[in-house]
Motif scaffolding. Structure first.
Motif, PDB file in Angstrom:
ATOM      1  N   ASN A 173       0.819  -1.215   0.000  1.00 46.01           N
ATOM      2  CA  ASN A 173       0.000   0.000   0.000  1.00 46.01           C
ATOM      3  C   ASN A 173       0.850   1.262   0.000  1.00 46.01           C
ATOM      4  O   ASN A 173       0.515   2.247  -0.671  1.00 46.01           O
ATOM      5  CB  ASN A 173      -0.963   0.005   1.186  1.00 46.01           C
ATOM      6  CG  ASN A 173      -2.297  -0.621   0.816  1.00 46.01           C
ATOM      7  OD1 ASN A 173      -2.871  -0.321  -0.220  1.00 46.01           O
ATOM      8  ND2 ASN A 173      -2.784  -1.512   1.659  1.00 46.01           N
ATOM      9  N   LEU A 174       1.927   1.244   0.745  1.00 49.99           N
ATOM     10  CA  LEU A 174       2.817   2.416   0.759  1.00 49.99           C
ATOM     11  C   LEU A 174       3.318   2.703  -0.664  1.00 49.99           C
ATOM     12  O   LEU A 174       3.261   3.843  -1.144  1.00 49.99           O
ATOM     13  CB  LEU A 174       3.994   2.154   1.711  1.00 49.99           C
ATOM     14  CG  LEU A 174       5.180   3.108   1.634  1.00 49.99           C
ATOM     15  CD1 LEU A 174       4.750   4.548   1.895  1.00 49.99           C
ATOM     16  CD2 LEU A 174       6.268   2.707   2.644  1.00 49.99           C
ATOM     17  N   ILE A 175       3.769   1.655  -1.334  1.00 50.90           N
ATOM     18  CA  ILE A 175       4.302   1.844  -2.685  1.00 50.90           C
ATOM     19  C   ILE A 175       3.175   2.256  -3.652  1.00 50.90           C
ATOM     20  O   ILE A 175       3.314   3.190  -4.434  1.00 50.90           O
ATOM     21  CB  ILE A 175       4.994   0.552  -3.178  1.00 50.90           C
ATOM     22  CG1 ILE A 175       6.187   0.213  -2.270  1.00 50.90           C
ATOM     23  CG2 ILE A 175       5.448   0.687  -4.625  1.00 50.90           C
ATOM     24  CD1 ILE A 175       6.797  -1.154  -2.521  1.00 50.90           C
ATOM     25  N   GLY A 176       2.047   1.556  -3.549  1.00 44.30           N
ATOM     26  CA  GLY A 176       0.938   1.806  -4.485  1.00 44.30           C
ATOM     27  C   GLY A 176       0.338   3.194  -4.327  1.00 44.30           C
ATOM     28  O   GLY A 176       0.233   3.960  -5.301  1.00 44.30           O
ATOM     29  N   PHE A 177      -0.048   3.543  -3.094  1.00 41.31           N
ATOM     30  CA  PHE A 177      -0.675   4.854  -2.880  1.00 41.31           C
ATOM     31  C   PHE A 177       0.310   5.978  -3.226  1.00 41.31           C
ATOM     32  O   PHE A 177      -0.097   7.012  -3.765  1.00 41.31           O
ATOM     33  CB  PHE A 177      -1.174   4.989  -1.439  1.00 41.31           C
ATOM     34  CG  PHE A 177      -2.532   4.385  -1.205  1.00 41.31           C
ATOM     35  CD1 PHE A 177      -3.677   5.024  -1.679  1.00 41.31           C
ATOM     36  CD2 PHE A 177      -2.685   3.189  -0.526  1.00 41.31           C
ATOM     37  CE1 PHE A 177      -4.949   4.489  -1.471  1.00 41.31           C
ATOM     38  CE2 PHE A 177      -3.947   2.633  -0.319  1.00 41.31           C
ATOM     39  CZ  PHE A 177      -5.069   3.277  -0.787  1.00 41.31           C
ATOM     40  N   SER A 178       1.596   5.779  -2.921  1.00 41.85           N
ATOM     41  CA  SER A 178       2.587   6.819  -3.243  1.00 41.85           C
ATOM     42  C   SER A 178       2.691   7.001  -4.757  1.00 41.85           C
ATOM     43  O   SER A 178       2.765   8.130  -5.252  1.00 41.85           O
ATOM     44  CB  SER A 178       3.952   6.459  -2.666  1.00 41.85           C
ATOM     45  OG  SER A 178       3.862   6.346  -1.271  1.00 41.85           O
ATOM     46  N   VAL A 184       1.467   9.037   2.323  1.00 46.19           N
ATOM     47  CA  VAL A 184       1.268   7.918   3.246  1.00 46.19           C
ATOM     48  C   VAL A 184       2.008   8.154   4.561  1.00 46.19           C
ATOM     49  O   VAL A 184       3.226   8.378   4.570  1.00 46.19           O
ATOM     50  CB  VAL A 184       1.725   6.588   2.601  1.00 46.19           C
ATOM     51  CG1 VAL A 184       1.497   5.427   3.563  1.00 46.19           C
ATOM     52  CG2 VAL A 184       0.990   6.345   1.288  1.00 46.19           C
ATOM     53  N   PHE A 185       1.238   8.125   5.657  1.00 48.54           N
ATOM     54  CA  PHE A 185       1.790   8.250   7.011  1.00 48.54           C
ATOM     55  C   PHE A 185       1.734   6.867   7.665  1.00 48.54           C
ATOM     56  O   PHE A 185       0.719   6.181   7.564  1.00 48.54           O
ATOM     57  CB  PHE A 185       0.950   9.230   7.845  1.00 48.54           C
ATOM     58  CG  PHE A 185       1.086  10.669   7.405  1.00 48.54           C
ATOM     59  CD1 PHE A 185       0.623  11.086   6.166  1.00 48.54           C
ATOM     60  CD2 PHE A 185       1.678  11.607   8.240  1.00 48.54           C
ATOM     61  CE1 PHE A 185       0.755  12.412   5.757  1.00 48.54           C
ATOM     62  CE2 PHE A 185       1.818  12.927   7.845  1.00 48.54           C
ATOM     63  CZ  PHE A 185       1.350  13.334   6.591  1.00 48.54           C
ATOM     64  N   LEU A 186       2.825   6.488   8.319  1.00 47.49           N
ATOM     65  CA  LEU A 186       2.866   5.203   9.021  1.00 47.49           C
ATOM     66  C   LEU A 186       3.044   5.479  10.502  1.00 47.49           C
ATOM     67  O   LEU A 186       3.895   6.290  10.880  1.00 47.49           O
ATOM     68  CB  LEU A 186       4.048   4.355   8.536  1.00 47.49           C
ATOM     69  CG  LEU A 186       4.129   4.063   7.032  1.00 47.49           C
ATOM     70  CD1 LEU A 186       5.396   3.279   6.718  1.00 47.49           C
ATOM     71  CD2 LEU A 186       2.900   3.283   6.560  1.00 47.49           C
ATOM     72  N   ALA A 187       2.252   4.801  11.336  1.00 49.13           N
ATOM     73  CA  ALA A 187       2.397   5.022  12.780  1.00 49.13           C
ATOM     74  C   ALA A 187       2.182   3.732  13.558  1.00 49.13           C
ATOM     75  O   ALA A 187       1.431   2.854  13.141  1.00 49.13           O
ATOM     76  CB  ALA A 187       1.401   6.073  13.257  1.00 49.13           C
ATOM     77  N   GLY A 188       2.858   3.662  14.694  1.00 50.22           N
ATOM     78  CA  GLY A 188       2.755   2.501  15.577  1.00 50.22           C
ATOM     79  C   GLY A 188       3.888   2.577  16.576  1.00 50.22           C
ATOM     80  O   GLY A 188       4.636   3.567  16.612  1.00 50.22           O
ATOM     81  N   PRO A 189       4.057   1.515  17.377  1.00 54.80           N
ATOM     82  CA  PRO A 189       5.182   1.501  18.311  1.00 54.80           C
ATOM     83  C   PRO A 189       6.504   1.531  17.538  1.00 54.80           C
ATOM     84  O   PRO A 189       6.579   0.963  16.440  1.00 54.80           O
ATOM     85  CB  PRO A 189       5.036   0.160  19.045  1.00 54.80           C
ATOM     86  CG  PRO A 189       3.742  -0.417  18.625  1.00 54.80           C
ATOM     87  CD  PRO A 189       3.243   0.297  17.435  1.00 54.80           C
ATOM     88  N   SER A 190       7.522   2.152  18.101  1.00 52.55           N
ATOM     89  CA  SER A 190       8.795   2.292  17.361  1.00 52.55           C
ATOM     90  C   SER A 190       9.378   0.933  16.986  1.00 52.55           C
ATOM     91  O   SER A 190      10.041   0.794  15.969  1.00 52.55           O
ATOM     92  CB  SER A 190       9.801   3.096  18.182  1.00 52.55           C
ATOM     93  OG  SER A 190      10.010   2.447  19.410  1.00 52.55           O
TER      94      SER A 190
END
Ligand code: CP
Length: 311
Positions: A173-178, A184-190
């Motif tokens: 999805n990161l590659i496709g949407f970009s 594209v923002f990604l978030a979660g625990p480090s």
């Protein structure tokens, strides 16, 4: 991609190819809505659904997609097959190829398996999810779902939340949407958000609220406990508290936000039942679109007569 080669990853698709797949998938969605499910683009063709990992959505939607287009389908799972007697992947595929198949759809827990296979067989290979690498048809159906509601992907803010590190869905999805012009923002625990994602254009945050703020699309991801080799967060309860998507978090996004999740969902961990079953959820539509996307991919790879007259 494409014709006679296969679909190994979104990485290999040009923007124009993604657009072509989406356009054909919308045509097929329309056919399905009109209950036109006996098409002939794959008449006389046979495909194998070769699944070395469990699946509900991908396996069954590929089967329906192939059948709606008139193909024969072999559903192969390792249980009950000669894999349990030690037969290798290469020998298994050679055996199935000798039966006269036209394409291999493969899911495997080892990243890179579809590419490995492609070196040995002269048939189109479709990646149905390989380890932590890619899940191209999932990203295509996610893009289709967003396109359906928003009319465009360009300049949208897409927030993908959770176990990014182990997620082939997040990567595709990161590659496709970009590629389609979204941010594209990604978030979660480090421990679950790799810095390396920046090289694909991601904007990284460790704060879910920050990532979700004013988002057009919020996508939760399954915690991939089967791929985590060590404890990467204290407990699922703490994960849900700090990184789960609930109505308070979702209300930070735009009022017309779409909530996506590839499934299967761990209810009350990645998503509360309230938001999962709520009016912003497009999870059911994602599954519906999965059939249309897989029809489009199969047709473009091994079919003919793309916009056949519906019969
Ligand atoms: N989204 C997805 O790949 O689901 P399945 O594992 O059920 O195919």
């Amino acid at each position: 991609m494409f014709k006679n080669y296969g679909l190994l990853g979104i990485e290999h698709l040009e923007k124009e190819e993604i657009e072509k797949i989406l356009e054909l998938a919308f045509f097929y969605k329309d056919c399905i809505k009109k209950n036109i499910k006996k098409l002939s683009a794959l008449k006389g063709k046979s495909v194998v659904n070769l699944f070395y990992e469990p699946s509900t959505r991908t396996k069954n939607s590929f089967e329906l997609a192939a059948k709606y287009l008139g193909a024969n389908v072999i559903n192969f799972t390792t249980q009950g097959s000669s894999v349990q007697k030690g037969e290798t992947l290469k020998d298994t595929v050679s055996t199935l190829t000798a039966m006269g198949i036209d394409a291999v759809i493969i899911r495997h827990n080892v990243s890179g398996t579809p590419m490995y296979l492609k070196k040995y067989i002269n048939l189109p290979v479709i990646n149905a999810g390989d380890g932590m690498h890619e899940h191209p048809t999932q990203a295509l159906l996610d893009m289709m779902t967003v396109m359906e509601y928003k009319g465009t992907l360009k300049d949208l803010k897409i927030a993908i939340i959770g176990d990014i590190a182990h997620s082939r869905v997040a990567k595709s999805n990161l590659i496709g949407f970009s590629k389609m012009g979204a941010k594209v923002f990604l978030a979660g625990p480090s421990t679950l958000v790799p810095e390396a994602a920046k090289k694909f254009g991601a904007i990284i945050s460790y704060n879910v609220k920050e990532a979700v703020k004013e988002a057009d699309v919020v996508m939760g991801l399954r915690l991939q406990l089967e791929r985590q080799k060590k404890n990467l967060f204290p407990s699922t309860g703490e994960y849900a508290k700090y990184y789960g998507i609930n109505s308070t978090v979702l209300n930070l996004a735009k009022p017309d936000v779409l909530l996506l999740h590839p499934g299967p969902v761990n209810r009350e961990v990645e998503l509360t039942s309230e938001v999962m079953d709520g009016e912003k959820s497009c999870i059911g539509e994602q599954v519906t679109n999965g059939v249309a996307i897989r029809m489009a991919v199969l047709n473009l790879l091994i079919g003919g007569n793309e916009y056949e007259k519906a019969v």
